[in-house]
Write an enzyme that holds these catalytic residues in place. Structure first.
Site, PDB file in Angstrom:
ATOM      1  N   HIS A  12       0.852  -1.196   0.000  1.00 12.06           N
ATOM      2  CA  HIS A  12       0.000   0.000   0.000  1.00 12.06           C
ATOM      3  C   HIS A  12       0.890   1.250   0.000  1.00 12.06           C
ATOM      4  CE1 HIS A  12      -3.759  -2.193   1.804  1.00 12.06           C
ATOM      5  NE2 HIS A  12      -3.624  -2.388   0.511  1.00 12.06           N
ATOM      6  N   HIS A  68     -12.218  -8.357  -6.663  1.00  9.57           N
ATOM      7  CA  HIS A  68     -11.841  -7.057  -6.091  1.00  9.57           C
ATOM      8  C   HIS A  68     -10.873  -6.407  -7.064  1.00  9.57           C
ATOM      9  CE1 HIS A  68     -10.329  -4.001  -3.456  1.00  9.57           C
ATOM     10  NE2 HIS A  68      -9.348  -4.700  -2.910  1.00  9.57           N
ATOM     11  N   GLU A  70      -8.628  -3.788  -6.688  1.00 15.10           N
ATOM     12  CA  GLU A  70      -7.353  -3.192  -6.271  1.00 15.10           C
ATOM     13  C   GLU A  70      -6.225  -3.835  -7.076  1.00 15.10           C
ATOM     14  OE1 GLU A  70      -5.503  -1.767  -1.965  1.00 15.10           O
ATOM     15  OE2 GLU A  70      -6.940  -3.410  -2.064  1.00 15.10           O
ATOM     16  N   ASP A  72      -3.337  -5.002  -6.752  1.00 11.35           N
ATOM     17  CA  ASP A  72      -2.601  -6.217  -6.383  1.00 11.35           C
ATOM     18  C   ASP A  72      -3.376  -7.470  -6.795  1.00 11.35           C
ATOM     19  OD1 ASP A  72      -4.337  -5.192  -4.381  1.00 11.35           O
ATOM     20  OD2 ASP A  72      -3.543  -6.588  -2.910  1.00 11.35           O
ATOM     21  N   HIS A 135     -12.239  -5.267   1.790  1.00  5.11           N
ATOM     22  CA  HIS A 135     -12.226  -3.986   2.451  1.00  5.11           C
ATOM     23  C   HIS A 135     -12.465  -2.803   1.505  1.00  5.11           C
ATOM     24  CE1 HIS A 135      -7.892  -2.823   1.352  1.00  5.11           C
ATOM     25  NE2 HIS A 135      -8.056  -4.017   0.845  1.00  5.11           N
ATOM     26  N   ASP A 154      -9.533 -10.553  -0.183  1.00  2.00           N
ATOM     27  CA  ASP A 154      -8.740 -10.033   0.932  1.00  2.00           C
ATOM     28  C   ASP A 154      -9.197 -10.571   2.284  1.00  2.00           C
ATOM     29  OD1 ASP A 154      -6.758  -8.471  -0.283  1.00  2.00           O
ATOM     30  OD2 ASP A 154      -8.132  -6.801  -0.589  1.00  2.00           O
ATOM     31  N   TYR A 182      -2.943  -8.119   9.979  1.00  5.88           N
ATOM     32  CA  TYR A 182      -3.714  -7.745   8.789  1.00  5.88           C
ATOM     33  C   TYR A 182      -5.075  -7.200   9.192  1.00  5.88           C
ATOM     34  CZ  TYR A 182      -5.492  -8.263   3.986  1.00  5.88           C
ATOM     35  OH  TYR A 182      -6.025  -8.036   2.747  1.00  5.88           O
ATOM     36  N   HIS A 215      -4.286 -13.325  -0.470  1.00  4.43           N
ATOM     37  CA  HIS A 215      -2.936 -13.136   0.078  1.00  4.43           C
ATOM     38  C   HIS A 215      -2.682 -14.257   1.077  1.00  4.43           C
ATOM     39  CE1 HIS A 215      -2.331  -9.185  -1.660  1.00  4.43           C
ATOM     40  NE2 HIS A 215      -3.396  -8.706  -1.061  1.00  4.43           N
TER      41      HIS A 215
END
Length: 385
Positions: A12, A68, A70, A72, A135, A154, A182, A215
């Protein structure tokens, strides 16, 4: 089909420390239809798509599920879609907005919502469950009916690199530490939504044998153990722990912090005490200790009618995480005017902490008498919380 990133130390941007590396987990389902669940971070896009080509052949993929957006998890989409521009992408309505916002492409999006499903053959189907703010607003889960497997993105994940892949193979203490870190640093502000989503998923009464996050390792031995932990962490979590965090200019505030720590330990031997210099300790590790604590003490000398920047910075992080059901007090040295304690107290109240005691303030360098009073303050604080 993902990527284990052993070299990753910050995530991040530089906001999250990844001492144990991480992974970007993508999954390939091969039934009558071949489905790709998520992709990987942008720096590994070409490597990832080349691996897909070698493993299954890009022409044989029927569609992509993007749980998701994002980067990554979606970072390899541009490379994949460059080679297979006709691929449908299943995601939420917010997922479309986010993917378009990142990549400015009008791909073949198929919008899904909770309860929608896609038959992939051989008696199996994908069932979609929206999970907003776990999230990001676009997040969803994908459940593989017929295999009792949940692709959770996530949620239930952690930054932990391992070639061993499964939770029953790795060091359990390391795994637990990365999971709670996390949650503390990323999911705490959404705890009410976490609790609600867990209840919704449990109410579906679906069999669950594997949880595959995006992850870290895959939960296959007692996968509900991490769901149970999330339910506990979402319930205004605390342990019998007190965290002291501070910064110091000429060691006076440090000496007070350490004297208070001794006082707490002597008054409450079963209470675990953690002491962190905010300018020298990893901030995500500090936040994890704050999350686990029933109370905290925050210290800074006064500077320019305020507080030192390291303490101000971590207080900004703590404020955003919106911790609940925790107590606090403040301390610090001063030489001229001494406004630091008032600044810290205001920040703590704005962050949702209940002040359990008046602050402790020391003029100039603390002497033996002052340090004895700091010790006694720690004793009294331990009894109050």
């Amino acid at each position: 089909m993902g990527k284990i990133d052993w070299e990753l130390k910050k995530f991040h941007g530089s906001e999250y420390s990844t001492h144990k590396g991480s992974s970007y987990n993508s999954y390939l389902i091969q039934e009558a239809k071949t489905v790709l669940i998520d992709t990987v971070w942008l720096p590994y896009a070409k490597e990832f798509v080349d691996n897909l080509e070698a493993e299954v052949g890009l022409a044989n993929i029927d569609f992509v599920v993007q749980n998701h957006a994002e980067i990554d998890h979606s970072g390899a989409l541009p490379e994949l879609m460059r080679r297979r521009p006709d691929l449908p992408i299943y995601c939420t309505a917010n997922g479309v907005k986010s993917i378009r916002g990142h990549y400015h492409q009008n791909w073949d999006f198929r919008i899904v919502k909770t309860g929608d499903s896609v038959d992939i053959g051989n008696g199996k189907s994908l069932v979609f469950v929206e999970a907003p703010m776990l999230h990001w607003p676009d997040t969803m889960f994908t459940y593989l009916a017929g295999e009792a497997l949940l692709f959770s993105n996530d949620a239930f994940g952690h930054h932990y690199a391992s070639e061993l892949l499964f939770n029953d193979f790795v060091d359990q203490d390391e795994l637990y530490d990365e999971c709670i870190k996390y949650y503390a640093n990323i999911l705490t502000p959404f705890s009410a939504l976490v609790a609600q989503k867990i209840q919704e998923v449990v109410a579906l009464n679906l069999p669950l044998e594997i949880i595959a996050p995006s992850h870290g390792i895959i939960w296959r031995k007692d996968p509900l153990q991490i769901v149970t932990k999330y339910a506990q962490w979402a319930a205004d979590y605390q342990e019998n722990r007190i965290t002291i965090l501070y910064d110091s200019m000429w060691d006076g505030t440090r000496k007070i912090a350490e004297a208070m720590a001794h006082g707490i330990t002597d008054a409450a031997p079963s209470t675990e005490v953690r002491v962190h210099n905010a300018a020298k300790t990893d901030k995500n590790d500090i936040i994890t200790d704050v999350f686990r604590s029933k109370a905290i003490l925050v210290g800074s000398p006064t500077i320019n009618k305020g507080i030192l920047s390291a303490v101000a910075g971590i207080m900004e992080e703590i404020k955003g995480l919106r911790f609940k059901n925790k107590k606090a007090a403040v301390f610090g040295c001063y030489g001229w005017s001494g406004e630091g304690n008032a600044v810290l107290a205001r920040l703590l109240e704005e962050s949702g902490f209940a002040l359990a005691a008046e602050g402790f303030k020391a003029l100039w360098e603390p002497d033996t008498e002052t340090l004895q009073k700091a010790y006694e303050y720690g004793e009294a604080f331990a009894r109050k919380v």
